[in-house]
Design a protein around this motif. Structure first.
Motif, PDB file in Angstrom:
ATOM      1  N   HIS A 109       0.832  -1.205   0.112  1.00 27.84           N
ATOM      2  CA  HIS A 109       0.053   0.053  -0.028  1.00 27.84           C
ATOM      3  C   HIS A 109       0.797   1.498   0.161  1.00 27.84           C
ATOM      4  O   HIS A 109       0.743   2.340  -0.892  1.00 27.84           O
ATOM      5  CB  HIS A 109      -0.946   0.150   1.216  1.00 27.84           C
ATOM      6  N   HIS A 110       1.762   1.219   0.902  1.00 28.43           N
ATOM      7  CA  HIS A 110       2.845   2.340   1.118  1.00 28.43           C
ATOM      8  C   HIS A 110       3.338   2.626  -0.473  1.00 28.43           C
ATOM      9  O   HIS A 110       3.504   3.822  -0.907  1.00 28.43           O
ATOM     10  CB  HIS A 110       3.923   2.198   2.099  1.00 28.43           C
ATOM     11  N   LYS A 111       3.752   1.695  -0.848  1.00 28.00           N
ATOM     12  CA  LYS A 111       4.568   1.693  -2.441  1.00 28.00           C
ATOM     13  C   LYS A 111       3.567   2.426  -3.216  1.00 28.00           C
ATOM     14  O   LYS A 111       4.450   3.321  -4.183  1.00 28.00           O
ATOM     15  CB  LYS A 111       5.248   0.368  -2.625  1.00 28.00           C
ATOM     16  N   ALA A 112       2.597   1.907  -3.649  1.00 27.72           N
ATOM     17  CA  ALA A 112       1.485   2.382  -4.242  1.00 27.72           C
ATOM     18  C   ALA A 112       1.263   3.866  -4.137  1.00 27.72           C
ATOM     19  O   ALA A 112       1.347   4.857  -4.900  1.00 27.72           O
ATOM     20  CB  ALA A 112       0.232   1.504  -4.279  1.00 27.72           C
ATOM     21  N   MET A 113       0.945   4.233  -2.881  1.00 30.02           N
ATOM     22  CA  MET A 113       0.825   5.620  -2.627  1.00 30.02           C
ATOM     23  C   MET A 113       1.815   6.459  -2.820  1.00 30.02           C
ATOM     24  O   MET A 113       1.860   7.643  -3.391  1.00 30.02           O
ATOM     25  CB  MET A 113       0.426   5.599  -0.905  1.00 30.02           C
ATOM     26  N   ILE A 114       3.160   6.267  -2.472  1.00 28.45           N
ATOM     27  CA  ILE A 114       4.339   6.832  -2.591  1.00 28.45           C
ATOM     28  C   ILE A 114       4.567   7.193  -4.071  1.00 28.45           C
ATOM     29  O   ILE A 114       4.732   8.446  -4.519  1.00 28.45           O
ATOM     30  CB  ILE A 114       5.499   6.457  -2.032  1.00 28.45           C
ATOM     31  N   GLU A 115       4.467   6.144  -4.742  1.00 26.23           N
ATOM     32  CA  GLU A 115       4.551   6.334  -6.390  1.00 26.23           C
ATOM     33  C   GLU A 115       3.754   7.231  -6.922  1.00 26.23           C
ATOM     34  O   GLU A 115       3.811   8.109  -7.784  1.00 26.23           O
ATOM     35  CB  GLU A 115       4.755   5.069  -7.235  1.00 26.23           C
ATOM     36  N   THR A 116       2.218   7.087  -6.671  1.00 25.55           N
ATOM     37  CA  THR A 116       1.246   7.945  -7.356  1.00 25.55           C
ATOM     38  C   THR A 116       1.535   9.418  -6.702  1.00 25.55           C
ATOM     39  O   THR A 116       1.488  10.432  -7.622  1.00 25.55           O
ATOM     40  CB  THR A 116      -0.264   7.299  -6.848  1.00 25.55           C
ATOM     41  N   LEU A 117       1.726   9.587  -5.435  1.00 28.69           N
ATOM     42  CA  LEU A 117       2.126  10.976  -5.005  1.00 28.69           C
ATOM     43  C   LEU A 117       3.278  11.649  -5.537  1.00 28.69           C
ATOM     44  O   LEU A 117       3.218  12.793  -5.741  1.00 28.69           O
ATOM     45  CB  LEU A 117       2.201  10.981  -3.426  1.00 28.69           C
ATOM     46  N   LYS A 118       4.177  10.688  -6.006  1.00 24.06           N
ATOM     47  CA  LYS A 118       5.381  11.340  -6.662  1.00 24.06           C
ATOM     48  C   LYS A 118       5.035  12.042  -7.851  1.00 24.06           C
ATOM     49  O   LYS A 118       5.370  13.166  -8.457  1.00 24.06           O
ATOM     50  CB  LYS A 118       6.478  10.463  -6.867  1.00 24.06           C
ATOM     51  N   GLN A 119       4.093  11.095  -8.615  1.00 24.92           N
ATOM     52  CA  GLN A 119       3.682  11.689 -10.001  1.00 24.92           C
ATOM     53  C   GLN A 119       2.533  12.674  -9.862  1.00 24.92           C
ATOM     54  O   GLN A 119       3.032  13.680 -10.671  1.00 24.92           O
ATOM     55  CB  GLN A 119       2.938  10.629 -10.742  1.00 24.92           C
ATOM     56  N   ALA A 121       2.923  15.262  -7.365  1.00 30.74           N
ATOM     57  CA  ALA A 121       4.042  16.114  -7.101  1.00 30.74           C
ATOM     58  C   ALA A 121       4.711  16.677  -8.634  1.00 30.74           C
ATOM     59  O   ALA A 121       4.822  17.987  -8.711  1.00 30.74           O
ATOM     60  CB  ALA A 121       5.277  15.655  -6.037  1.00 30.74           C
ATOM     61  N   GLY A 122       4.817  15.956  -9.662  1.00 35.23           N
ATOM     62  CA  GLY A 122       5.360  16.301 -10.608  1.00 35.23           C
ATOM     63  C   GLY A 122       4.357  17.239 -11.562  1.00 35.23           C
ATOM     64  O   GLY A 122       4.587  18.146 -12.187  1.00 35.23           O
ATOM     65  N   LEU A 123       3.001  17.011 -11.400  1.00 36.54           N
ATOM     66  CA  LEU A 123       1.962  17.627 -11.915  1.00 36.54           C
ATOM     67  C   LEU A 123       1.834  19.113 -11.165  1.00 36.54           C
ATOM     68  O   LEU A 123       1.572  20.166 -11.678  1.00 36.54           O
ATOM     69  CB  LEU A 123       0.604  16.889 -11.821  1.00 36.54           C
ATOM     70  N   LEU A 124       2.203  19.156  -9.911  1.00 37.02           N
ATOM     71  CA  LEU A 124       2.012  20.184  -9.224  1.00 37.02           C
ATOM     72  C   LEU A 124       3.212  21.096  -8.958  1.00 37.02           C
ATOM     73  O   LEU A 124       3.352  22.398  -8.715  1.00 37.02           O
ATOM     74  CB  LEU A 124       1.775  19.839  -7.783  1.00 37.02           C
ATOM     75  N   GLU A 125       4.373  20.423  -9.580  1.00 34.89           N
ATOM     76  CA  GLU A 125       5.541  21.416  -9.548  1.00 34.89           C
ATOM     77  C   GLU A 125       5.515  22.749 -10.257  1.00 34.89           C
ATOM     78  O   GLU A 125       4.882  22.859 -11.144  1.00 34.89           O
ATOM     79  CB  GLU A 125       6.807  20.480 -10.054  1.00 34.89           C
ATOM     80  N   ILE A 156       4.838   8.401   4.729  1.00 37.32           N
ATOM     81  CA  ILE A 156       4.490   8.695   3.450  1.00 37.32           C
ATOM     82  C   ILE A 156       4.834   9.859   2.897  1.00 37.32           C
ATOM     83  O   ILE A 156       5.374  10.134   1.675  1.00 37.32           O
ATOM     84  CB  ILE A 156       3.034   8.342   3.422  1.00 37.32           C
ATOM     85  N   ILE A 157       4.651  11.158   3.462  1.00 42.72           N
ATOM     86  CA  ILE A 157       5.074  12.460   3.041  1.00 42.72           C
ATOM     87  C   ILE A 157       6.682  12.499   2.915  1.00 42.72           C
ATOM     88  O   ILE A 157       6.977  12.967   1.866  1.00 42.72           O
ATOM     89  CB  ILE A 157       4.330  13.621   3.966  1.00 42.72           C
ATOM     90  N   ASP A 158       7.035  12.078   3.991  1.00 39.44           N
ATOM     91  CA  ASP A 158       8.696  12.237   3.885  1.00 39.44           C
ATOM     92  C   ASP A 158       9.216  11.213   2.762  1.00 39.44           C
ATOM     93  O   ASP A 158      10.295  11.527   2.114  1.00 39.44           O
ATOM     94  CB  ASP A 158       9.191  11.620   5.084  1.00 39.44           C
ATOM     95  N   GLN A 159       8.684  10.481   2.480  1.00 36.49           N
ATOM     96  CA  GLN A 159       9.100   9.450   1.311  1.00 36.49           C
ATOM     97  C   GLN A 159       8.842  10.067  -0.088  1.00 36.49           C
ATOM     98  O   GLN A 159       9.666   9.936  -1.052  1.00 36.49           O
ATOM     99  CB  GLN A 159       8.456   8.023   1.295  1.00 36.49           C
ATOM    100  N   VAL A 160       7.856  10.870  -0.076  1.00 35.37           N
ATOM    101  CA  VAL A 160       7.440  11.553  -1.440  1.00 35.37           C
ATOM    102  C   VAL A 160       8.345  12.787  -1.649  1.00 35.37           C
ATOM    103  O   VAL A 160       9.037  13.005  -2.567  1.00 35.37           O
ATOM    104  CB  VAL A 160       6.222  11.849  -1.427  1.00 35.37           C
ATOM    105  N   GLY A 161       8.498  13.530  -0.309  1.00 27.21           N
ATOM    106  CA  GLY A 161       9.830  14.502  -0.565  1.00 27.21           C
ATOM    107  C   GLY A 161       9.348  15.422  -1.205  1.00 27.21           C
ATOM    108  O   GLY A 161      10.441  16.257  -1.923  1.00 27.21           O
ATOM    109  N   SER A 162       8.205  16.120  -1.365  1.00 25.41           N
ATOM    110  CA  SER A 162       7.857  17.300  -2.236  1.00 25.41           C
ATOM    111  C   SER A 162       7.140  18.408  -1.405  1.00 25.41           C
ATOM    112  O   SER A 162       6.414  18.064  -0.509  1.00 25.41           O
ATOM    113  CB  SER A 162       6.907  16.695  -3.170  1.00 25.41           C
ATOM    114  N   PRO A 163       7.499  19.491  -1.554  1.00 26.66           N
ATOM    115  CA  PRO A 163       6.569  20.454  -0.875  1.00 26.66           C
ATOM    116  C   PRO A 163       5.450  20.871  -1.292  1.00 26.66           C
ATOM    117  O   PRO A 163       4.395  21.567  -0.719  1.00 26.66           O
ATOM    118  CB  PRO A 163       7.631  22.024  -1.137  1.00 26.66           C
TER     119      PRO A 163
END
Length: 254
Positions: A109-119, A121-125, A156-163
């Motif tokens: 679950h964590h892995k799926a969340m982190i990858e989705t949230l990283k993507q 973050a790219g849209l929000l950058e 989870i948020i720390d693994q994503v690492g995006s403001p």
């Protein structure tokens, strides 16, 4: 800190009346979660500018971060939400995680969340818009919801690492899930973009239950937090009367 109300505090009013209600009470924001129900975003934005208040938070259109097979649906729901926020001047997009999947480990679950949230973050950058993950209690309101604890949410948020990806800390939910509200609400303040408040039990306006909101909000304020605190609650009395009591009995004392 700034205060936001929701449509529940404005019965019978359209979006323009809701924004005027925010102004009338001396608050700063309106949480209008289902932004897709607004017919004319530019007209709403013009009214916000005229009144000097904002739609402070909306939701994204699709809620599932834990199932990687639904990642594209999630991203497809986020894109138009970001565009709406740009028009409205909204800085916060709230998301839940979806329910725990049977037979799937928490790590998966964590892995799926982190990858989705990283993507995400790219849209929000390059924007000042923040996607906020919200833990919910599973004991009373949301049985089966995957993300419930604040410490796991912070991981989870720390693994994503995006403001551009943080948390909304809902005091009501976290009181039910874990207690220890002031410590968690303050120690994680750097990962929290805004707070929701309601009393427990009942999820009604602050001052109707067991939570000491003078102490809670004072502690949050003392961290230097200057974002939004949203009243996501029902009301035991007329909303205007309840909001006036909230201002006199709680806000005036923090």
């Amino acid at each position: 800190m700034k205060i936001a109300i929701g449509p529940g505090a404005c019965p019978g009013l359209d979006i323009f009346g809701m924004l005027r209600k925010v102004k009338e009470h001396g608050f700063q924001g309106l949480e209008y979660l289902s932004w897709w129900n607004l017919e004319d975003l530019k007209a709403v934005a013009a009214e916000e500018e005229k009144l000097g208040v904002v739609i402070s938070a909306v939701c994204t259109r699709f809620f599932n971060l834990v199932d990687e097979t639904k990642r594209q649906d999630y991203l497809d729901g986020l894109r138009p939400t970001i565009e709406a926020c740009k028009i409205l001047g909204t800085k916060s997009i709230i998301t839940q995680t979806g329910n725990e999947m049977e037979g799937v480990s928490r790590e998966q679950h964590h892995k799926a969340m982190i990858e989705t949230l990283k993507q995400c973050a790219g849209l929000l950058e390059g924007t000042d818009i923040v996607l906020e993950v919200e833990p919910l209690n599973g004991l009373v309101n949301h049985p089966g919801h995957f993300l419930q604890r604040s410490d796991e949410a912070v991981y989870i948020i720390d693994q994503v690492g995006s403001p551009n990806v943080k948390l909304v800390f809902d005091v009501y939910h976290q009181q039910i899930t874990e207690g220890n509200v002031i410590r968690n609400a303050t120690q994680y303040v750097e990962r929290i973009n805004h707070y929701h408040i309601a009393d427990n039990p009942g999820r009604k306006q602050p001052g109707t239950g067991e939570l000491n909101y003078v102490n809670i909000l004072k502690a949050i304020k003392e961290t230097g937090f200057d974002g939004f605190v949203g009243l996501e609650c029902g009301y035991t009395i007329a909303p205007d009367e309840a909001l006036n009591q909230f201002k006199a009995d709680i806000l005036a004392k923090i």
